[in-house]
Structure formats: C-alpha cells, structure tokens
Design a protein around this motif. Structure first.
Motif, short mmCIF file in Angstrom:
data_model
loop_
_atom_site.label_atom_id
_atom_site.label_comp_id
_atom_site.label_asym_id
_atom_site.label_seq_id
_atom_site.Cartn_x
_atom_site.Cartn_y
_atom_site.Cartn_z
N SER A 47 0.63 -1.21 0.01
CA SER A 47 0.09 -0.09 0.06
C SER A 47 0.79 1.21 0.09
O SER A 47 0.39 2.35 -0.53
N LEU A 48 1.92 1.48 0.57
CA LEU A 48 2.81 2.41 0.52
C LEU A 48 3.44 2.73 -0.84
O LEU A 48 3.46 3.77 -1.20
N SER A 49 3.83 1.79 -1.43
CA SER A 49 4.22 1.83 -2.95
C SER A 49 3.30 2.43 -3.80
O SER A 49 3.68 2.72 -5.11
N LEU A 50 1.93 2.06 -3.56
CA LEU A 50 0.96 2.23 -4.49
C LEU A 50 0.26 3.59 -4.23
O LEU A 50 -0.43 4.31 -4.97
N ALA A 51 0.68 4.30 -3.24
CA ALA A 51 0.13 5.48 -2.77
C ALA A 51 0.17 6.72 -3.55
O ALA A 51 -0.94 7.17 -4.12
N LYS A 52 1.44 6.80 -4.63
CA LYS A 52 1.59 7.86 -5.69
C LYS A 52 0.31 7.65 -6.57
O LYS A 52 -0.30 8.35 -7.09
N GLN A 53 0.66 6.50 -7.04
CA GLN A 53 -0.09 6.16 -8.43
C GLN A 53 -1.77 5.91 -8.05
O GLN A 53 -2.44 6.60 -8.91
N LEU A 54 -2.16 5.73 -6.83
CA LEU A 54 -3.55 5.87 -6.71
C LEU A 54 -4.19 7.12 -6.06
O LEU A 54 -5.21 7.43 -5.99
N GLY A 55 -3.15 7.92 -5.59
CA GLY A 55 -3.40 9.33 -5.07
C GLY A 55 -4.09 8.86 -3.96
O GLY A 55 -5.30 9.86 -3.54
N GLN A 56 -3.86 8.10 -3.17
CA GLN A 56 -4.76 7.83 -1.69
C GLN A 56 -3.60 7.45 -0.68
O GLN A 56 -2.50 7.13 -1.04
N SER A 57 -4.03 7.86 0.48
CA SER A 57 -2.95 7.42 1.66
C SER A 57 -2.69 5.84 1.80
O SER A 57 -3.87 5.28 1.53
N PRO A 58 -1.44 5.38 2.09
CA PRO A 58 -1.32 3.96 2.11
C PRO A 58 -2.36 3.45 2.90
O PRO A 58 -2.56 2.34 2.88
N ARG A 59 -2.71 4.06 4.14
CA ARG A 59 -3.52 3.45 5.21
C ARG A 59 -4.95 3.22 4.51
O ARG A 59 -5.44 2.01 4.86
N VAL A 60 -5.49 4.17 3.64
CA VAL A 60 -6.91 3.88 3.01
C VAL A 60 -6.54 2.60 2.18
O VAL A 60 -7.34 1.75 2.01
N ILE A 61 -5.43 2.73 1.19
CA ILE A 61 -5.19 1.74 0.44
C ILE A 61 -5.04 0.52 1.15
O ILE A 61 -5.81 -0.51 0.86
N ALA A 62 -4.42 0.25 2.32
CA ALA A 62 -4.49 -1.00 3.11
C ALA A 62 -5.90 -1.54 3.34
O ALA A 62 -5.84 -2.68 3.29
N GLU A 63 -6.57 -0.47 3.91
CA GLU A 63 -7.94 -0.91 4.35
C GLU A 63 -8.58 -1.58 3.24
O GLU A 63 -9.52 -2.48 3.41
N GLN A 64 -8.62 -0.96 1.89
CA GLN A 64 -9.18 -1.62 0.95
C GLN A 64 -8.68 -2.85 0.46
O GLN A 64 -9.69 -3.87 0.15
N ILE A 65 -7.34 -3.19 0.57
CA ILE A 65 -6.87 -4.40 0.19
C ILE A 65 -7.34 -5.39 1.23
O ILE A 65 -8.05 -6.51 0.91
N VAL A 66 -7.39 -5.00 2.47
CA VAL A 66 -7.90 -6.10 3.55
C VAL A 66 -9.41 -6.52 3.35
O VAL A 66 -9.59 -7.28 3.50
N LYS A 67 -10.01 -5.32 3.02
CA LYS A 67 -11.40 -5.73 2.83
C LYS A 67 -11.56 -6.72 1.59
O LYS A 67 -12.62 -7.55 1.83
#
Ligand code: ARG
Length: 585
Positions: A47-67
């Motif tokens: 999620s940290l490495s995708l933050a820039k590409q997705l324009g979202q915070s790593p934490r939010v990305i992590a939550e979506q992955i885990v979901k």
C-alpha cells in the motif's frame, strides 16, 4: 504444494484486482516473511508503494486491500500497522493441515522450479601438476552445494571441472623431466602429485633463470600443441597422475564432476580469434591480438586490452574461457552458466563476459554469473599456512579435521563410559570431520573471507555441523528408545500444534521451500545453513518443553510426527550441502 508465500501472493493479487482494477494483475504484491515475529509471519508494504499511483493514503489503500483479501483459510484476520503495513499471522489450523500434507510427500511438499533450466556449474577446477589448494576446496564445496540445490529444484545441471591442463607450464615441466626424470614421461604411476609439484617448482626456477631452458620449453609447447606423439604422451601421463590425486579428494568429499579441462577447447581457439577479427573487434597491440575493453582502464586512463593471442601465437586463459563459453551456449545449450572461483578472478570474468556480449556470442536468454568467494585465512587472520609456513595441502587439511573429530569423540566416549567398535568410531569421525569442514565454509556468506579453525568448526554448540548432526541423531535416538519406526509413521501421525514451541517449530518446517526458492537466485548456501541452524534450535526448544514419549495420545503421535518431519528436513537440507547424517554418533 505451493508455498505459503506463493499462496499469499496470489491472494493479494486477487485483492488488488478486486479493489483497484484488472491492470493490477502484474503488480508485485510485496508479500515477504515478517522481519520481526511481533508483526506476525508475513507482511506486505504494497500500500505504501501504491500511494502515489492511486493518489490515496497508504492506510486507506491498506484498508481496501484487507477488505478484499480472502485469506481466512490461511491466516488470522489481517491487521494494519503504522502508515499502512499489512501484517499476517498464520492460523494454527492451516499450519497443521500443511504439515500433515507434507508428511506423506517424499519431497516434503517442496515444489520443483516452474521453468527448469539447463545449467552449467563450473567449479573446483584445479590445475594439473599443481597441488589443489584451499581456494579450490572452497570452489569445490560451494559449487557442489549450488549444483545439488539446483538439481533438487529440478534443473538439468552439468557439473564441469575446468581443470588447468594446458598451457606453457607443460612445456616447462616436460622439458625439465626429460633431463631430470625421463621415466616419468613414459611410464605411468612413477610419480605422485607431491613429486610433481616439486618438479614443477624446480622447472619454474630453471625457466625463470635459464634462457636456453626457456627456449627449449617454448619449443616443447609448440610440439605439444602440434600434437607430437612423445610430447602428447608425456602430457597425458602428467595429467593422469594429478587426476588420480584429485579424485582421492573428490571421493572423500563425495563430489561428482565431469572433467572438461582447458585442453578440450584447444582446437577451438583459432576460431575465436578469427571470429573476433571478422567482427572488427580485434586490434593489434605490441604484436599481440586483443580486444580493447570498455570500462577497464589503466592508470593513465587508457582502455585495457584483453589479450586473446600473444605475440608468440599462444593463447590465454581468457581465450579458452571465450571458447568454452561459446561451446557451452551452442553445444551444451546452457541457459545459465555459473562460475565458482575466488573473488580475485572477478575482473577476468567481467572481461570475458563483456567480449562475449559485444561479439554477440552471449545470447539474450543465457545468463552468465561469476560466483565469487573470499579467502580462507588461518587463525591469525593471515593466509592459511602450515606451522612451517608452507601452503596447506588439502589432503592433510581433511585428514587433520578427521583426526580432530576423532579426538573429540574419544574424549566424549570416555566421559560417557561408552564402548564403540573401531569401525563405528572411524566412520563417525570421518563424517563429522568432513562435514565440519564443509559446513564451516558454507555457513559463511561466501563473499567474505573466513577463518579456518578446527576447534570452532567442531564445537557442539553454535552454527556448526556437529550441532546439526546431533539434533538429527537425537531424534533417531527417540525413535530407538520408543521402539518406533519414524519412517513408518507416515501420514498416520496427525500433527497438532498446541504448545508455543510446537507452533514455532511447525512454522519453521514449512519455510524450507521459500529458502530454496530464494537460493536459486542468490546462490548463497549460507541461507540454507541458517535455516537448518534455526530449525535445530527450534527443535531443541520443543524437545525441552514438550515431552514426546512420556505423553498421552494424541499428543504422543503428533509429537513423534514433528520429530520425524524435523529429522527428514534436516537430512534433506544437509544433503543439499553435501553433508551426510549419522543415525548415531
Ligand atoms: N583453474 C583455475 C584456477 O585454478 C580456475 C578455473 C575456473 N573456471 C574457468 N572457466 N575459468 O584458478
């Protein structure tokens, strides 16, 4: 069976696609074993490495992955830590299931490589008429282990011994023997390697100091290269003598090798030079034919030449390696070629590889790799020498290791008031001594120098062969005591993981596949040593904390199953290091 890591990666990829779309199928999900057990067993920082590409915070990305992550059959509920790390802890039930599956598999559930390759491992490669030295020992031990691992992973491995059996030294040696000991040139078996080495030294001295001798020697080389019968016979005899001695070491160390020495490529050398000429890569420099290298310069900053043909018409070590490389690619159809020598030859290989690349001989789907290793040092940190200051002969070094192992063993038998037959003692001493030498070498990161110490390599505590062999023998003694044939236990032993020590051991047992998988790339046998060392430690802790024979069913069978899996894993792992186990020691 796919490794846990493999399965988790697949699940992560699925989650990424579900959460962010199908163009994420190729994204590396970055799942790795956790760096610290307090974060669980595996973690992903994707999620940290995708933050820039997705324009979202790593934490939010992590939550979506885990979901979207479906790992309920493998792990506990994933947790998110810090800025967005995803941590995973394996479920005991999953571990139990895996352990029960691998028990019934002769390969312990270890997958073969998905894309088996034709691999050449060029190792050992001593020089004829010279003593095999500790550098060759390292190459032999490391090369053999790499070959064993790649073979186990399902690759088609050709183990080549590129012996130094050609070149000017033979002109010198034959010339010297013609006057000093002509019998050696016509009769088999009159010399041993020790004599040969002495003659070699004397010949070299003459060569360096006597112009006429030098001239005759050069003439002798030309004769040999032209195939003159008497020279050729002499050369063959010298090679055979050395070969016999090398074989003693190989037999002792259980090393399989196909000899294909430098002389094999001799007929191919003129063509190497011709082809370089045709390609426009050849230049003349002081009468020698050479290729000027890119990125290698002398003190004045001018490009260095790689000489492929000397001004007297002779060829070099590098020319032979170029011919060998072409042969290995085109005739042997190798896809990966691994050269195991000391780090001092790094430039040689970089230069040869560069010329092969520039001439188009090194094709795209072929990988060439120099696997360098450091020096073997004496306990004083200097180059390993005998007490009288001479280079240590390999045979002596191995004999000494066996003798030390024997002394240790005899002391132990006395202490334990045990009686054993001479045959048993000799066998154990030999296995322990030789394993200790191999293990001491392999357990170091091969790129560093290492200090050769009989005492250290033979201690029973720490990351040594005896420690590992003991753990194995200990397990065998459990089965003897309980009168249980561990091998017969097979799939009937239902493994349960209840105590912490059992859980920790069980997890570790399932990680060998990941270690071997990584080693296919980094070719670092010390990683396997580290794995086995930790396995022995975890086993010993389990064994201290969990009674095996004196416990009730179903724990008793489960624990015996864990013992058996540990023993099989140790035996397999050690065999990949070229180390044989002992049922009793
Ligand atoms: N004979 C060489 C030595 O003793 C090692 C050869 C390594 N292999 C090769 N293809 N150059 O240093």
């Amino acid at each position: 069976m796919n490794s846990t890591l493999e399965q988790l990666k697949t699940r992560f990829t699925q989650a990424l696609v579900l959460a962010f779309g199908s163009h994420f199928t190729q994204t590396d999900p970055m799942v790795v074993p956790a760096s610290n057990p307090k974060f669980g067993d595996y973690q992903s920082n994707v999620s940290l490495s995708l933050a820039k590409q997705l324009g979202q915070s790593p934490r939010v990305i992590a939550e979506q992955i885990v979901k979207h992550l479906d790992v309920t059959d493998i792990c506990q509920i994933p947790t998110i830590a810090g800025p967005g790390f995803i941590n995973l802890t394996l479920e005991a039930e999953y571990l139990t299931k895996q352990l029960n599956t691998i028990q019934t598999d002769p390969r312990l559930g270890l997958e073969r490589a998905k894309h088996p390759q034709r691999v050449i491992v060029d190792f050992s490669s001593p020089n004829i008429a010279k003593e095999m030295h500790v550098g060759h020992l390292r190459s032999t031990i490391i090369g053999d282990s790499i070959a064993r691992i790649l073979e186990f992973q399902g690759h088609d491995v050709l183990r080549l011994n590129h012996v130094g059996d050609w070149g000017t030294q033979f002109g010198m040696l034959i010339t010297y023997l013609r006057e000093a000991y002509p019998l050696a040139l016509t009769t088999a078996d009159v010399l041993d390697l020790g004599d040969l080495v002495t003659f070699y030294r004397q010949a070299k001295q003459r060569f360096d100091n006597d112009e006429e001798f030098r001239e005759t020697s050069r003439h002798e080389v030309v004769k040999l290269q032209a195939g003159a019968e008497d020279s050729h016979r002499a050369w063959r005899l010298l090679c055979e003598q050395s070969r016999r001695e090398f074989q003693v070491i190989y037999d002792l160390l259980d090393i399989q090798l196909t000899e294909r020495g430098e002389s094999f490529y001799n007929p191919l050398l003129p063509k190497v030079v011709q082809d370089l000429e045709k390609l426009g890569l050849l230049e003349e420099d002081n009468g020698a034919n050479c290729v000027f290298l890119e990125g290698f310069t002398n003190k004045q900053g001018q490009p260095l030449p790689l000489i492929v043909q000397k001004s007297d018409g002779g060829y070099n070590y590098a020319t032979t390696d170029l011919a060998a490389l072409r042969y290995r690619i085109h005739q042997d159809e190798a896809e990966r070629i691994i050269y195991v020598t000391d780090g001092g030859q790094a430039n040689h290989f970089a230069q040869v590889f560069q010329v092969a690349q520039r001439s188009g001989w090194l094709i795209d789907n072929v990988e060439v790799l120099h696997i360098p290793f450091g020096l073997v040092q004496g306990e004083n940190g200097k180059k390993l020498k005998t007490r009288s200051g001479e280079t240590v002969k390999l045979r002596d070094l191995l004999d000494e290791a066996i003798a030390c192992a024997r002394a240790d063993m005899e002391a132990r038998l006395k202490e334990e008031e045990r009686e054993e037959t001479e045959q048993f003692i000799a066998h154990v001493a030999q296995v322990v001594g030789l394993s200790a030498v191999k293990y001491a070498d392999l357990s170091q990161n091969r790129t560093s120098n290492y200090i050769f110490s009989y005492k250290k390599m033979l201690t029973l505590q720490g990351n040594t062969a005896p420690y590992m062999l003991y753990a194995y023998a200990r397990i065998q003694s459990i089965s003897r005591k309980g009168n249980i044939d561990l091998e017969q236990l097979g799939g009937d032993a239902k493994i349960l993981l209840q105590e912490d020590a059992e859980l920790i051991l069980g997890k570790h047992l399932l990680q060998l596949g990941e270690v071997l998988h990584d080693m296919e790339q980094d070719l670092l046998p010390n990683r396997l040593c580290q794995y086995l060392y930790e396995l022995s430690q975890k086993f010993n802790r389990f064994f201290e904390q969990c009674p095996v024979l004196k416990t009730e069913e179903p724990q008793r069978t489960s624990r015996l199953g864990l013992c058996n899996l540990t023993a099989r894993t140790l035996k397999l792992g050690l065999s990949l290091l070229g180390i044989q186990v002992l049922e009793r020691m």
